[in-house]
Enzyme design. Structure first.
Site, mmCIF file in Angstrom:
data_model
loop_
_atom_site.group_PDB
_atom_site.id
_atom_site.type_symbol
_atom_site.label_atom_id
_atom_site.label_comp_id
_atom_site.label_asym_id
_atom_site.label_seq_id
_atom_site.Cartn_x
_atom_site.Cartn_y
_atom_site.Cartn_z
ATOM 1 N N SER A 1 -11.371 -0.749 0.201
ATOM 2 C CA SER A 1 -10.057 -0.766 0.841
ATOM 3 C C SER A 1 -10.164 -1.099 2.320
ATOM 4 C CB SER A 1 -9.380 0.605 0.702
ATOM 5 O OG SER A 1 -8.820 0.789 -0.554
ATOM 6 N N ASN B 1 -14.256 0.611 -6.007
ATOM 7 C CA ASN B 1 -15.277 1.549 -5.518
ATOM 8 C C ASN B 1 -16.010 2.280 -6.630
ATOM 9 O OD1 ASN B 1 -14.300 0.872 -3.029
ATOM 10 N ND2 ASN B 1 -13.242 2.803 -2.655
ATOM 11 N N ASN C 1 -4.273 -2.561 24.599
ATOM 12 C CA ASN C 1 -3.136 -1.785 25.092
ATOM 13 C C ASN C 1 -3.555 -0.424 25.623
ATOM 14 O OD1 ASN C 1 -3.890 -0.731 22.622
ATOM 15 N ND2 ASN C 1 -1.808 -0.445 21.846
ATOM 16 N N ASP D 1 0.839 -1.197 0.000
ATOM 17 C CA ASP D 1 0.000 0.000 0.000
ATOM 18 C C ASP D 1 0.877 1.251 0.000
ATOM 19 O OD1 ASP D 1 -2.249 1.872 0.911
ATOM 20 O OD2 ASP D 1 -3.285 -0.043 0.948
ATOM 21 N N HIS E 1 -3.437 6.029 3.946
ATOM 22 C CA HIS E 1 -4.276 4.905 3.520
ATOM 23 C C HIS E 1 -3.751 3.578 4.047
ATOM 24 C CE1 HIS E 1 -5.808 1.894 0.554
ATOM 25 N NE2 HIS E 1 -6.890 2.640 0.626
#
Length: 545
Positions: A362, A291, A213, A164, A199
């Site tokens: 995505s 998309n 955490n 990515d 992204h």
């Protein structure tokens, strides 16, 4: 900067300057904000204090009583044992509904009884992380991730490569100890695949953010590791060659799952070969469907175009759904769509140490990549094709019955996926020999039960179809990752000569009340007049010159 150089070990050089309209984020990480439709569904009503199962009582006798003594004592009261937890000596007894407390009082007065009590109802304590923004992540409960985490939160032996824009290497929710493996920046040709877009970090957080955490958000497979492979620039664009280089790098560096929340409009032998390389090396490629279902300037005014690499048959193509399990209107619909996952208003990590909402296939894709990591964590010996089958076969069917272009096999269900594989029995097939005068051979067979679940699973056995010649003991018990279990099969002589087959079915119940399994062991017995006459011809056949 020479964009043609990708790896110092491979000397990749750019042969074409075709820029992907990377439907990366472009596969479009549109920034949106949550709506009231994302509110959590009402919780089921919990049982009240003292509620119990009608018609059942639990009793434990003193060790000196023994199994036969316990049966006799129960029979004298007109009671019958229906199940037991052998390892702790507890017997479940069937009683007339409405007489539970009366029976308990009577049993407690027997000096041979250690205790008797109702079979109280339990309610689920789903694994709920303490990350402060977990409540903003509607997608995790939608895919039943909290219930799945009772079985596994992911293993550090499993690596998800995010091919990515890179990953924010200093993000507090992405840089916990051991989370990141070595990666590569193919756009800048260096060993620092940091995210200058946001992204890739958003995708990485969905798949496997550091979790429990007390920071930020939770990831689907929070125990898995992440590999940052940067192939897109700060604008979210790159080249097919760069993407292909990133895929092959991830394979060579030991990734188990490759997340491709990106794509392009054009078919390409290079991209196809890279995806096939991953497939031939047992790596699962998970790719966004795209998309562009509704057209628009971000899609070059194309209406529902075929997207690559999602269209390749060896990629697991992912569509997007919203918080109501409806089709996301931007999500592309094609015959190659395999599954769907949450992809609207998804809250996750972004570059710069922050968090934000984004939408797109995505965002749906790393939900599936994270689930693949969970599946492999529970059952590491599965092939990538088997992992894919588990994910597809346990999805919740949406839209038209069966596989369709909008949802594929359905929206993924992490709980169902892990429950279907969380128990393992060994061996999965065994047998006995017996004749008129001797046997069975062997006298008995042990079957081992194991699980990767850190929580205790209560298991039971059923022989189906019922067989008078076979028994299993114990018929129930508990198992966890820390302690294996098992039962012993014993055979007796069938009524008539012949070969008989049945199956021992093992199912389990988790601490939160979910059912796991079944796991099957096939059992055969051959009953012959004389084993010598039966075996000797086989030996002669196998060893005669």
């Amino acid at each position: 900067m020479d964009k043609g150089r990708f790896s110092p070990r491979r000397g990749y050089r750019l042969t074409t300057s075709l820029i992907l309209s990377l439907v990366a984020a472009i596969v479009v990480a549109v920034v949106v904000f949550p709506t009231s439709a994302q509110e959590s569904p009402p919780k089921p009503q919990l049982p009240s204090v003292g509620d119990y199962v009608p018609g059942e009582v639990l009793v434990k006798f003193k060790p000196t009583v023994g199994r036969l003594g316990a049966q006799n004592l129960l029979a004298a009261r007109g009671l019958q044992a229906v199940a037991s937890i052998q390892s702790i000596g507890v017997i479940k007894v069937a009683v007339e509904p409405g007489r539970e407390l009366e029976t308990i009082d009577s049993l407690r007065r027997d000096p041979n009884v250690l205790y008797a009590e109702p079979n109280y109802l339990a309610f689920a304590f789903d694994t709920a992380p303490n990350d402060p923004s977990y409540g903003s992540q509607w997608g995790l409960p939608k895919i039943s991730a909290p219930a799945a985490w009772d079985i596994s939160t992911g293993s550090s032996d499993v690596v998800i490569a995010v091919v990515d824009t890179g990953i924010d290497l200093d993000h507090p929710d992405l840089s916990c100890s051991g989370k990141l493996t070595a990666g590569w920046d193919f756009y800048n040709n260096d060993a620092t695949p940091d995210d200058d877009n946001g992204h890739g970090s958003h995708v990485a957080g969905i798949a496997a953010a550091c979790t429990n955490n007390s920071t930020g958000v939770a990831g689907v497979a929070w125990g898995a590791r992440l590999m940052s492979v940067k192939v897109l620039n700060s604008g979210g664009s790159g080249t097919y060659e760069g993407v292909a280089a990133g895929i092959t790098y991830a394979v060579d560096q030991g990734a188990d799952v490759i997340n491709l929340s990106l794509g392009g409009f054009d078919d390409s032998a290079t991209l196809l070969n890279a995806v096939q390389y991953a497939d031939s090396n047992g790596v699962l490629v998970v790719a966004a469907a795209g998309n562009c279902a509704q057209d628009g300037y971000q899609c070059s005014y194309l209406w529902n175009p075929i997207m690559y690499p999602a269209a390749y048959s060896t990629a697991l193509a992912v569509a997007a759904t919203d918080s109501t399990d409806s089709w996301a209107t931007f999500s592309e619909y094609h015959p190659y769509v395999d599954v769907a996952a949450p992809g609207v208003s998804i809250y996750s990590t972004v570059a710069g140490g922050g968090y934000d909402y984004k939408s797109g296939t995505s965002m749906a894709t790393p939900h599936v990549a994270g689930l693949a990591a969970l599946v492999w964590s529970v059952k590491p010996d599965l092939t990538h094709d088997q992992v894919r089958d588990v994910i597809q076969s346990t999805a919740d069917d949406l839209g038209d019955p069966g596989k369709d272009d909008y949802f594929g096999y359905g929206r993924i269900n992490a709980w169902r996926a892990l429950a279907s594989i969380s128990l393992q029995t060994s061996p999965d097939q065994t047998g006995f020999l017996i004749d008129d005068d001797s046997g069975p051979f062997p006298p008995s067979k042990d079957v081992q039960i194991t699980t990767a679940s850190p929580s205790v699973i209560t298991w039971t056995t059923t022989i189906s179809p019922a067989a008078s010649w076979l028994s299993a003991a114990p018929v129930s018990g508990t198992v966890s990752a820390a302690s294996s279990a098992g039962f012993t099969l014993t055979a007796t002589r069938p009524v008539t000569y012949g070969r008989y087959t049945t199956t021992v079915v093992v199912t389990g119940t988790t601490s939160s009340g979910g059912t796991v399994g079944p796991e099957n062991t096939e059992v055969r017995i051959s009953y012959v007049p004389d084993l010598f006459e039966y075996i000797f011809p086989l030996i002669f056949k196998n060893y005669a010159p």
